[in-house]
Design an enzyme around this catalytic site. Structure first.
Site, PDB file in Angstrom:
ATOM      1  N   LYS A 297       0.123  -1.367  -0.205  1.00 25.50           N
ATOM      2  CA  LYS A 297       0.206  -0.006   0.327  1.00 25.50           C
ATOM      3  C   LYS A 297       0.899   1.657  -0.405  1.00 25.50           C
ATOM      4  CE  LYS A 297      -4.573  -1.476   0.053  1.00 25.50           C
ATOM      5  NZ  LYS A 297      -3.618  -2.104  -1.691  1.00 25.50           N
ATOM      6  N   TYR A 384      -6.959  -5.338  -1.091  1.00 24.82           N
ATOM      7  CA  TYR A 384      -5.830  -5.128  -1.941  1.00 24.82           C
ATOM      8  C   TYR A 384      -5.345  -4.479  -3.684  1.00 24.82           C
ATOM      9  CZ  TYR A 384      -1.456  -7.539  -3.187  1.00 24.82           C
ATOM     10  OH  TYR A 384      -0.140  -7.983  -3.196  1.00 24.82           O
TER      11      TYR A 384
HETATM   12  P1  RFL Z   1      10.105   7.841  -0.596  1.00 27.14           P
HETATM   13  O1  RFL Z   1      10.200   7.255  -1.494  1.00 27.14           O
HETATM   14  O2  RFL Z   1      10.826   7.576   0.368  1.00 27.14           O
HETATM   15  O3  RFL Z   1      10.752   9.341  -1.066  1.00 27.14           O
HETATM   16  C1  RFL Z   1      11.384  10.454  -0.263  1.00 27.14           C
HETATM   17  C2  RFL Z   1      12.637  11.228  -1.312  1.00 27.14           C
HETATM   18  O4  RFL Z   1      12.533  11.738  -0.263  1.00 27.14           O
HETATM   19  C3  RFL Z   1      14.287  12.089  -0.445  1.00 27.14           C
HETATM   20  N1  RFL Z   1      14.719  12.971   1.080  1.00 27.14           N
HETATM   21  C4  RFL Z   1      14.908  14.739   1.078  1.00 27.14           C
HETATM   22  N2  RFL Z   1      14.980  15.188   0.140  1.00 27.14           N
HETATM   23  C5  RFL Z   1      15.051  16.834  -0.288  1.00 27.14           C
HETATM   24  N3  RFL Z   1      16.065  16.827   1.600  1.00 27.14           N
HETATM   25  C6  RFL Z   1      16.156  15.939   2.431  1.00 27.14           C
HETATM   26  N4  RFL Z   1      15.715  16.295   3.886  1.00 27.14           N
HETATM   27  C7  RFL Z   1      14.583  14.502   2.346  1.00 27.14           C
HETATM   28  N5  RFL Z   1      15.183  13.931   2.381  1.00 27.14           N
HETATM   29  C8  RFL Z   1      14.756  12.752   2.359  1.00 27.14           C
HETATM   30  C9  RFL Z   1      14.581  10.857  -0.048  1.00 27.14           C
HETATM   31  O5  RFL Z   1      15.823  10.385  -0.699  1.00 27.14           O
HETATM   32  C10 RFL Z   1      13.642  10.098  -1.171  1.00 27.14           C
HETATM   33  O6  RFL Z   1      14.597  10.518  -2.917  1.00 27.14           O
HETATM   34  O7  RFL Z   1       8.322   8.092  -0.616  1.00 27.14           O
HETATM   35  P2  RFL Z   1       7.430   8.850  -1.142  1.00 27.14           P
HETATM   36  O8  RFL Z   1       8.074   9.467  -2.372  1.00 27.14           O
HETATM   37  O9  RFL Z   1       6.439   9.142  -0.379  1.00 27.14           O
HETATM   38  O10 RFL Z   1       7.327   7.105  -1.565  1.00 27.14           O
HETATM   39  C11 RFL Z   1       6.571   6.523  -1.074  1.00 27.14           C
HETATM   40  C12 RFL Z   1       7.341   5.156  -1.029  1.00 27.14           C
HETATM   41  O11 RFL Z   1       8.601   5.260  -1.622  1.00 27.14           O
HETATM   42  C13 RFL Z   1       7.122   3.702  -0.142  1.00 27.14           C
HETATM   43  O12 RFL Z   1       5.931   4.135   0.203  1.00 27.14           O
HETATM   44  C14 RFL Z   1       6.326   2.926  -0.653  1.00 27.14           C
HETATM   45  O13 RFL Z   1       8.257   2.040  -1.590  1.00 27.14           O
HETATM   46  C15 RFL Z   1       6.804   1.223  -0.064  1.00 27.14           C
HETATM   47  N6  RFL Z   1       6.937   0.240  -0.393  1.00 27.14           N
HETATM   48  C16 RFL Z   1       5.436  -0.653  -1.280  1.00 27.14           C
HETATM   49  N7  RFL Z   1       4.197   0.147  -1.354  1.00 27.14           N
HETATM   50  C17 RFL Z   1       3.461   0.190  -2.602  1.00 27.14           C
HETATM   51  O14 RFL Z   1       2.276   0.374  -3.250  1.00 27.14           O
HETATM   52  N8  RFL Z   1       3.326  -1.344  -2.845  1.00 27.14           N
HETATM   53  C18 RFL Z   1       4.173  -2.010  -2.711  1.00 27.14           C
HETATM   54  O15 RFL Z   1       5.057  -3.280  -3.085  1.00 27.14           O
HETATM   55  C19 RFL Z   1       5.609  -2.133  -1.904  1.00 27.14           C
HETATM   56  N9  RFL Z   1       6.475  -2.371  -1.268  1.00 27.14           N
HETATM   57  C20 RFL Z   1       7.776  -0.900  -0.406  1.00 27.14           C
HETATM   58  C21 RFL Z   1       7.464  -1.901  -0.489  1.00 27.14           C
HETATM   59  C22 RFL Z   1       8.595  -0.115   1.057  1.00 27.14           C
HETATM   60  C23 RFL Z   1       9.319  -1.140   1.220  1.00 27.14           C
HETATM   61  N10 RFL Z   1      10.975  -0.317   1.650  1.00 27.14           N
HETATM   62  C24 RFL Z   1      12.328  -1.124   1.294  1.00 27.14           C
HETATM   63  C25 RFL Z   1      10.470   0.127   2.862  1.00 27.14           C
HETATM   64  C26 RFL Z   1       8.949  -3.128  -0.837  1.00 27.14           C
HETATM   65  C27 RFL Z   1       9.440  -2.253   1.089  1.00 27.14           C
HETATM   66  C28 RFL Z   1      11.112  -3.483   0.678  1.00 27.14           C
HETATM   67  C1  PHB Z   2       7.338  -5.934  -4.233  1.00 26.55           C
HETATM   68  O1  PHB Z   2       8.395  -5.483  -4.203  1.00 26.55           O
HETATM   69  O2  PHB Z   2       7.169  -6.993  -4.929  1.00 26.55           O
HETATM   70  C2  PHB Z   2       6.118  -6.246  -3.394  1.00 26.55           C
HETATM   71  C3  PHB Z   2       6.830  -6.171  -2.401  1.00 26.55           C
HETATM   72  C4  PHB Z   2       5.311  -5.876  -0.828  1.00 26.55           C
HETATM   73  C5  PHB Z   2       4.089  -6.452  -1.623  1.00 26.55           C
HETATM   74  C6  PHB Z   2       4.350  -7.176  -2.754  1.00 26.55           C
HETATM   75  C7  PHB Z   2       5.497  -7.328  -4.087  1.00 26.55           C
HETATM   76  O3  PHB Z   2       2.926  -6.957  -0.625  1.00 26.55           O
END
Ligand code: RFL
Ligand code: PHB
Length: 391
Positions: A297, A384
């Protein structure tokens, strides 16, 4: 420099906001503390709800997503040594999700921003936000050691969980709600065909596992791990052996392994900060909330926050402040639903160190009910694929 909206952070939230505002004729600058390559190298989300797909189309960046994304009509739940399919299309009246990596979404948005000649400052150091309680906010930063100041009408804090925007709000103006889970996810990306054509979420006595993908030749796998685990202690062989143990015999036999091209550990957290607006500073995406990745999400919530914010700012410049006044409440109702879903899906799929035998029996019973009751399956499916937007 003077712009209408200064956007902090070039993750999906910041870049998508910039693109939506550009198409509405509102000028922005994006300030990012990291390099472009660093941002593109972060392997994160993989699943887009239809609402996010529609929004990327609205932003004019959907072409490659439609060409290369994989449309999925269900997922599989694996427990007790067998897999059970949750058929989204049947349970939700035809809704589906699109598997398309966050890295690709980010790349498409960066390309569109560059093609439109819009300003992005990478490696902006010491970004700080000022005077957002008045009508003339300012943002300061250093680039190559030189100080710069941006004056603007609004600041969009799209700078993720560790960003500067939420941290700049007076603590007594903010309420935060948090749960830190007693485990993380160890993730591997590999140039191998996915083990199955849909995602597999597995609850196994050794811990949770997830089989996901980026394309028909690139797989993304995760295993639940303890918080003190180090990536260095996980050879590729150890990872594949552990993953195989947590799958049903058929998937274990079908798993194609290969060298990892990325391997990392992410902690799991639920977090919400309320409200999401402070005068002329708005928080969006991970800057305001975190969900454990189980429900896929995070990126989707970032997209819907930004959709609400873009529409609110467009309305503001057309003469109405209703949108910006309601921004926080509108976002938060959807956010809390996604928080609840992500917390619940995490709670039934992971092994908790201190839930005991009774807790384990409850999980077993819940999973069994989930796959045998159409009502329960529908609850999973409709969350989902993404709940409808609250207009
Ligand atoms: P981001 O992607 O963290 O981007 C924030 C940006 O701000 C920069 N930043 C700064 N810039 C200037 N000055 C500062 N002081 C700053 N501090 C930070 C950072 O360098 C960065 O470039 O946040 P945004 O844009 O809100 O996006 C959110 C998403 O990235 C995050 O919610 C998702 O990746 C979460 N997530 C998933 N979401 C889904 O909807 N579907 C998925 O399947 C899913 N799988 C995941 C995920 C997150 C994961 N991790 C690693 C936490 C799977 C994983 C493993
Ligand atoms: C993915 O990284 O592909 C991913 C992560 C979290 C999910 C589903 C897919 O729940």
């Amino acid at each position: 420099m003077r712009v209408q909206v200064a956007i902090i952070g070039s993750g999906p939230a910041g870049l998508l906001l910039g693109q939506l505002l550009y198409r509405a004729g509102i000028d922005t600058v994006v300030l990012e503390q990291r390099s472009k390559d660093y941002v593109l190298g972060r392997i994160r989300a993989g699943v887009l709800e239809q609402v996010a797909v529609d929004l990327l189309d609205e932003a004019g960046v959907g072409r490659r997503m439609h060409a290369e994304g994989l449309v999925h009509g269900g997922i599989e739940l694996c427990f007790g040594g067998a897999r059970h399919r949750i058929d989204f299309e049947q349970l939700t009246g035809g809704k589906r999700v699109t598997v398309y990596g966050q890295t690709e979404v980010t790349r498409d948005l960066m390309d569109a921003r560059a093609a439109a000649g819009l300003k992005t400052v990478y490696e902006a150091e010491n970004v700080s936000v000022h005077d957002f309680d008045g009508a003339h906010p300012r943002v300061r930063y250093l680039k190559d050691g030189v100080a710069h100041e941006v004056t603007c009408d609004f600041i969009a804090g799209c700078d993720g969980f560790h960003g500067v925007c939420r941290a700049s709000v007076p603590p007594d103006a903010l309420s935060t709600y948090e749960r830190v889970y007693p485990f993380g996810w160890l993730g591997v990306l590999s140039e191998t065909p996915p083990v199955s054509h849909e995602l597999i979420y597995s609850n196994h006595p050794r811990g949770f596992a997830l089989c996901s993908m980026r394309s028909l030749t690139r797989s993304r796998y995760y295993v639940q791990c303890s918080l003190d685990e180090q990536v260095e202690n996980w050879s590729d062989q150890r990872f594949w052996d552990e993953l195989r143990l947590r799958l049903d015999p058929q998937a274990a036999a079908a798993l194609v392994t290969g060298p990892s091209i990325e391997k990392s550990i992410a902690p799991l957290r639920s977090f919400v900060a309320e409200p999401m607006r402070f005068g002329r500073l708005f928080l969006a995406g991970d800057a305001a909330h975190i969900v454990p990745p189980t429900g896929a999400k995070g990126l989707n919530l970032a997209a819907t926050d930004v959709r609400t914010l873009a529409h609110a700012l467009v309305d503001f410049y057309a003469g109405s402040s209703l949108g910006i006044d309601h921004y926080s409440a509108r976002c938060l109702s959807r956010i809390w639903r996604a928080e609840r879903f992500s917390w619940w899906f995490t709670s039934i799929t992971h092994r908790f160190p201190d839930s005991g035998e009774f807790g384990r029996k409850m999980q077993e019973s819940e999973l069994d009910y989930l796959v045998h009751s159409p009502a329960a399956s529908t609850v999973l499916a409709e969350n989902y694929v993404g709940l409808p937007l609250d207009e």
